[in-house]
Design an enzyme around this catalytic site. Structure first.
Site, PDB file in Angstrom:
ATOM      1  N   HIS A  19      52.300  13.036  26.807  1.00  0.00           N
ATOM      2  CA  HIS A  19      51.444  12.792  25.967  1.00  0.00           C
ATOM      3  C   HIS A  19      50.133  13.593  26.183  1.00  0.00           C
ATOM      4  O   HIS A  19      49.415  12.838  26.686  1.00  0.00           O
ATOM      5  CB  HIS A  19      51.162  11.348  25.652  1.00  0.00           C
ATOM      6  CG  HIS A  19      50.352  11.190  24.095  1.00  0.00           C
ATOM      7  ND1 HIS A  19      50.547   9.960  23.389  1.00  0.00           N
ATOM      8  CD2 HIS A  19      49.629  12.061  23.587  1.00  0.00           C
ATOM      9  CE1 HIS A  19      49.491  10.096  22.427  1.00  0.00           C
ATOM     10  NE2 HIS A  19      48.874  11.247  22.533  1.00  0.00           N
ATOM     11  N   HIS A  21      47.563  16.674  24.498  1.00  0.00           N
ATOM     12  CA  HIS A  21      47.094  17.593  23.577  1.00  0.00           C
ATOM     13  C   HIS A  21      46.598  18.728  24.365  1.00  0.00           C
ATOM     14  O   HIS A  21      45.338  18.360  24.898  1.00  0.00           O
ATOM     15  CB  HIS A  21      46.230  17.162  22.567  1.00  0.00           C
ATOM     16  CG  HIS A  21      46.875  15.989  21.716  1.00  0.00           C
ATOM     17  ND1 HIS A  21      47.433  16.088  20.752  1.00  0.00           N
ATOM     18  CD2 HIS A  21      46.909  14.581  22.179  1.00  0.00           C
ATOM     19  CE1 HIS A  21      47.870  14.745  20.197  1.00  0.00           C
ATOM     20  NE2 HIS A  21      47.509  13.893  21.273  1.00  0.00           N
ATOM     21  N   HIS A 199      52.465   9.873  16.453  1.00  0.00           N
ATOM     22  CA  HIS A 199      51.642   8.915  16.926  1.00  0.00           C
ATOM     23  C   HIS A 199      51.534   7.886  15.906  1.00  0.00           C
ATOM     24  O   HIS A 199      51.594   7.980  14.538  1.00  0.00           O
ATOM     25  CB  HIS A 199      50.170   9.398  16.949  1.00  0.00           C
ATOM     26  CG  HIS A 199      49.732  10.389  17.981  1.00  0.00           C
ATOM     27  ND1 HIS A 199      50.415  11.513  18.232  1.00  0.00           N
ATOM     28  CD2 HIS A 199      48.404  10.474  18.735  1.00  0.00           C
ATOM     29  CE1 HIS A 199      50.125  12.147  19.390  1.00  0.00           C
ATOM     30  NE2 HIS A 199      48.659  11.586  19.690  1.00  0.00           N
ATOM     31  N   GLU A 202      48.196   3.373  17.176  1.00  0.00           N
ATOM     32  CA  GLU A 202      47.190   3.256  18.080  1.00  0.00           C
ATOM     33  C   GLU A 202      45.854   2.718  17.508  1.00  0.00           C
ATOM     34  O   GLU A 202      45.508   1.568  17.876  1.00  0.00           O
ATOM     35  CB  GLU A 202      46.833   5.059  18.273  1.00  0.00           C
ATOM     36  CG  GLU A 202      45.544   5.073  18.960  1.00  0.00           C
ATOM     37  CD  GLU A 202      45.096   6.782  19.202  1.00  0.00           C
ATOM     38  OE1 GLU A 202      45.239   7.306  18.102  1.00  0.00           O
ATOM     39  OE2 GLU A 202      44.134   7.139  19.855  1.00  0.00           O
ATOM     40  N   ASP A 280      46.409  12.010  27.107  1.00  0.00           N
ATOM     41  CA  ASP A 280      46.393  12.420  25.909  1.00  0.00           C
ATOM     42  C   ASP A 280      45.268  13.529  25.776  1.00  0.00           C
ATOM     43  O   ASP A 280      45.739  14.882  25.544  1.00  0.00           O
ATOM     44  CB  ASP A 280      45.720  11.067  25.440  1.00  0.00           C
ATOM     45  CG  ASP A 280      45.469  11.017  23.668  1.00  0.00           C
ATOM     46  OD1 ASP A 280      46.132  12.082  23.528  1.00  0.00           O
ATOM     47  OD2 ASP A 280      45.105   9.983  23.199  1.00  0.00           O
ATOM     48  N   ASP A 281      44.087  13.299  25.927  1.00  0.00           N
ATOM     49  CA  ASP A 281      42.853  14.492  25.983  1.00  0.00           C
ATOM     50  C   ASP A 281      42.273  14.240  27.026  1.00  0.00           C
ATOM     51  O   ASP A 281      41.104  13.930  27.063  1.00  0.00           O
ATOM     52  CB  ASP A 281      42.248  14.136  24.602  1.00  0.00           C
ATOM     53  CG  ASP A 281      43.088  14.485  23.333  1.00  0.00           C
ATOM     54  OD1 ASP A 281      43.581  15.569  22.970  1.00  0.00           O
ATOM     55  OD2 ASP A 281      43.284  13.445  22.657  1.00  0.00           O
TER      56      ASP A 281
HETATM   57 ZN   LIG Z   1      47.654  11.761  21.231  1.00  0.00          ZN
END
Ligand SMILES: [Zn+2]
Length: 337
Positions: A19, A21, A199, A202, A280-281
């Site tokens: 996961h 991005h 997603h 969340e 994630d980021d």
């Molecule tokens: Zn994400």
């Protein structure tokens, strides 16, 4: 504090990241450099200003900054540099395989052609395989705040590259954009043969996770935190062994949880769910995958066995062929022998 023994263990464990991005790995230093190269004005004058802007309090504020930062990504070389920088960082954390998301619509809607974005990323992926020994799969993501029709347009536009994608994803603002909004699009993606990621759960309610899993039939749930509010759903997820890609530091940064001690990762492990830890980021949320493992281990007092299980889950939950998964699991065994 994670003890130094656990820090060593985390560093030693081969890991997959499921996961991530790629646009979320955009460090302020590289953002400033590309802005200068492309002669684009950013609202920040200095690196300190840029770093200060990376403080936000919810998903929407983060997304606003995220899309603003993206404005400087223009050329194939920019996407190549962005992707290679992430892979080099992943290498340092002993990542062996990555399944990365990217958001073509965030680029095509500001006039950057699909091929410029995709070919730049793919070139860096090839270099990462050859020179860093990291395999990468690319997942084309739809922006869920856009329409299903926009998603169909992307599917047509991307046709020449379909064999380059392992699957599709759905990201951006979750609340108000339930999985069923994209039911027809995902049906088409399944027919094409794409793996299906989404997603869900969340910020959105447990019903979004149910929809993604039971109505859409996804292969993997990204985040999925709020499934824990629905015990029957937890049983289904356990029985199906659907992978969940949890992102602890992201959850903390976006106030999905107010304390890392409230991360569901340990409870999900204890209940036999196929949970994984991811970044994630990472440029925006305070750390790459190694730091996510360390901080989570520290906050939840994870055992060594649980850390090893997380590493194993990262490969078991991947879209790699069975033989490759076995080889990676064997390399985990070797690393702890
Ligand atoms: Zn994400």
């Amino acid at each position: 504090m994670t003890n130094s023994h656990q820090t060593d263990l985390i560093a030693r464990l081969p890991k997959a990241e499921l996961h991530l991005h790629i646009e979320g790995s955009f460090e302020p230093e590289l953002m400033m450099a590309l802005a200068a190269r492309n002669k684009i004005d950013l609202p920040f004058k200095t690196l300190e200003d840029a770093k200060a802007a990376y403080n936000f309090s919810n998903l929407q504020e983060f997304l606003d900054l995220y899309y603003q930062g993206m404005q400087v990504l223009r050329t194939e070389e920019d996407f190549f540099d962005l992707t290679l920088a992430y892979l080099q960082r992943a290498k340092a954390d002993n990542v062996r395989h990555v399944e990365m998301f990217y958001d073509p619509q965030a680029h095509t809607e500001r006039g950057v052609p699909f091929g410029v974005v995709t070919d730049g990323i793919l070139a860096a992926i090839r270099k990462g395989e050859q020179e860093l020994g990291i395999s990468s799969y690319l997942i084309m993501s739809f922006l869920r705040h856009l329409s299903e029709e926009d998603g169909f347009d992307l599917l047509v536009e991307s046709e020449r590259w379909h064999d380059k994608f392992v699957g599709v994803g759905l990201d951006s603002s979750e609340v108000g954009h339930p999985p069923l909004k994209f039911e027809r699009l995902y049906q088409r993606c399944a027919e094409i043969g794409f793996k299906l990621c989404m997603h869900a759960g969340e910020e959105g309610p447990p019903s979004y996770v149910r929809e993604a899993l039971l109505d859409i039939g996804v292969d993997r749930i990204d985040h999925g935190n709020r499934c824990m509010e629905d015990p029957e759903l937890v049983s289904i997820i356990r029985d199906m062994q659907v992978p969940l890609t949890n992102c602890p530091l992201s959850n903390l940064s976006l106030c999905v949880i107010d304390d890392l001690k409230k991360s569901p990762v340990k409870a999900q492990l204890e209940q036999g769910l196929l949970v994984t830890v991811n970044s994630d980021d990472p440029a925006y949320f305070g750390g790459y995958i190694g730091r996510n493992y360390e901080k989570t281990a520290e906050a939840l007092d994870l055992s060594n066995d649980q850390l090893i299980q997380l590493a194993r889950n990262s490969f078991t939950g991947s879209f790699l062929p069975e033989a490759a998964i076995k080889a990676h699991l064997a390399s985990i065994d070797e690393s702890i022998a």
